[in-house]
Scaffold this motif. Structure first.
Motif, PDB file in Angstrom:
ATOM      1  N   GLN A  44       0.869  -1.186   0.000  1.00 24.96           N
ATOM      2  CA  GLN A  44       0.000   0.000   0.000  1.00 24.96           C
ATOM      3  C   GLN A  44       0.901   1.229   0.000  1.00 24.96           C
ATOM      4  O   GLN A  44       1.820   1.335   0.821  1.00 24.96           O
ATOM      5  N   THR A  46       1.175   5.545  -0.216  1.00 22.88           N
ATOM      6  CA  THR A  46       0.565   6.878  -0.141  1.00 22.88           C
ATOM      7  C   THR A  46       1.627   7.918  -0.469  1.00 22.88           C
ATOM      8  O   THR A  46       2.810   7.735  -0.143  1.00 22.88           O
ATOM      9  N   ASP A  63       2.990  12.054  -0.589  1.00 19.79           N
ATOM     10  CA  ASP A  63       2.917  13.389   0.007  1.00 19.79           C
ATOM     11  C   ASP A  63       3.763  14.338  -0.862  1.00 19.79           C
ATOM     12  O   ASP A  63       4.981  14.202  -0.914  1.00 19.79           O
ATOM     13  N   LYS A 114      -0.355  14.425  -2.310  1.00 22.57           N
ATOM     14  CA  LYS A 114      -1.143  13.459  -3.059  1.00 22.57           C
ATOM     15  C   LYS A 114      -1.354  13.898  -4.501  1.00 22.57           C
ATOM     16  O   LYS A 114      -1.506  13.062  -5.390  1.00 22.57           O
ATOM     17  N   SER A 138       9.730   4.929   3.848  1.00 23.12           N
ATOM     18  CA  SER A 138       9.453   6.105   2.999  1.00 23.12           C
ATOM     19  C   SER A 138      10.633   6.353   2.077  1.00 23.12           C
ATOM     20  O   SER A 138      11.798   6.153   2.470  1.00 23.12           O
ATOM     21  N   THR A 196       5.247   6.793   0.955  1.00 20.93           N
ATOM     22  CA  THR A 196       5.253   5.937   2.149  1.00 20.93           C
ATOM     23  C   THR A 196       4.682   4.576   1.765  1.00 20.93           C
ATOM     24  O   THR A 196       3.524   4.480   1.318  1.00 20.93           O
TER      25      THR A 196
END
Length: 360
Positions: free
Chosen positions: A253, A255, A257, A259, A290, A312
């Protein structure tokens, strides 16, 4: 007596020889003096030099009432003489060229160019020696400067604003017919191929008629500073999507930063873009971590509002998935057994009720 006569003859001969010798000496002395004083011979002792100078042509006329067109801005002056004098003339730039028009009336004239400031020991010639000029009553007007450029020189994905000139207008003067013929004061910018940034250039002014031909008028200034602003063509905010490398995307998964990022570039490219795929290498990530990533270079995309993003990454435990799946299967099995038991009990009850009714 005979001896006396012989003696006189000898003396006369000797005197004659002495006279010849004295005469030869005097002639040789004069010849040497003449050679020393002869300018031609003096110049042969000093190296000569030639040079060509560009000299501004000054026109003398009543510039409050008249304008003059057709005359060249400069003339060529050729000088020749001793090297020292020629070098001095080149360094001091004292030579002046002029044409006196003060006694002439409006119309076309051929006038002689005069030189001043040339050393008398130098030989000088001017080219052209005569120039054709047109004298006319003075008419003046002020027109805006129109700046142009070649759009093909702007880099792909960039757009250019309308260029501007400083000053924005210029005063022209000349014969009324010529002034009336001027349709625009053109200033063409020459951009480097693939230009991506704004720039300012000093650009020559050219008065043109409606057919694009140059018109002969006097310009209040010869150049202007032209400025053009160049920036990315369009922009759009898009989401980031992870493309897993060295791993199964089902097990991770990711994510980002930030987005979303703002993308600048060609409108056609941006209109077809909904997200940007960012490659995430998970080879060194065991559980969670990260990484700093650079956004990809895409044809037609000029730049992003940020150079890097933080990804991340969290690893999804495969055993947990299997356990969850097993629990789900057991639950389904228990549900099925419970359903079957209930069905059996219901069937037994129905049989007992039926026997009771028959006994009655």
């Amino acid at each position: 007596m005979k001896r006396i006569v012989q003696s006189k003859i000898v003396n006369i001969a000797i005197s004659f020889v002495i006279a010849i010798l004295l005469s030869s000496y005097v002639l040789s002395t004069k010849s040497a003096t003449s050679t020393t004083n002869n300018p031609n011979n003096f110049t042969t002792l000093i190296p000569e030099k030639k040079a060509s100078l560009k000299v501004a042509l000054n026109l003398q006329f009543d510039n409050d009432k008249y304008v003059v067109i057709g005359a060249p801005a400069t003339v060529q002056v050729d000088i020749e003489g001793s090297g020292a004098l020629v070098s001095a003339a080149q360094s001091r730039n004292d030579i002046q060229a002029s044409a006196d028009l003060r006694s002439l009336k409006p119309g076309k004239h051929i006038v002689t160019v005069a030189l001043r400031g040339v050393n008398a020991s130098l030989t000088s010639t001017v080219n052209p020696q005569k120039v054709s000029v047109t004298i006319a009553e003075k008419t003046a007007t002020t027109l805006p400067v129109s700046v142009s450029y070649d759009k093909s020189e702007v880099a792909k994905g960039y757009t250019a604003s309308d260029p501007t000139a400083t000053p924005k207008s210029v005063t022209i003067s000349g014969p009324k017919t010529n002034i009336d013929a001027v349709a625009t004061i053109a200033a063409h910018m020459s951009l480097p191929s693939g230009t991506k940034s704004s720039l300012t250039q000093t650009v020559k002014l050219v008065p043109l008629d409606k057919n694009g031909r140059e018109v002969e008028v006097n310009l209040g200034r010869q150049n202007v500073d032209a400025t053009i602003t160049i920036s990315p063509e369009d922009s759009k905010k898009v989401a980031l999507a992870a493309s897993i490398k060295n791993g199964d995307s089902k097990n991770y998964q990711v994510t980002f930063d930030p987005k979303n990022v703002t993308v600048y570039g060609s409108s056609d490219i941006l209109n077809a873009m909904n997200s940007i795929n960012v490659t995430v290498d998970v080879a060194d990530i065991k559980d969670k971590g990260s990484v700093q990533l650079k956004l990809p270079q895409i044809d037609g995309i000029v730049r992003y509002d940020t150079d890097t993003v933080t990804a991340t990454v969290s690893q999804i435990n495969s055993s947990s998935n299997n356990s969850s799946a097993s629990t789900s299967g057991t639950s389904e099995s228990l549900t099925s057994e419970s359903s079957e038991s209930t069905t059996s009990s219901s069937s037994s009850n129905d049989t007992e009720a039926s026997s009771s009714q028959q006994g009655e």
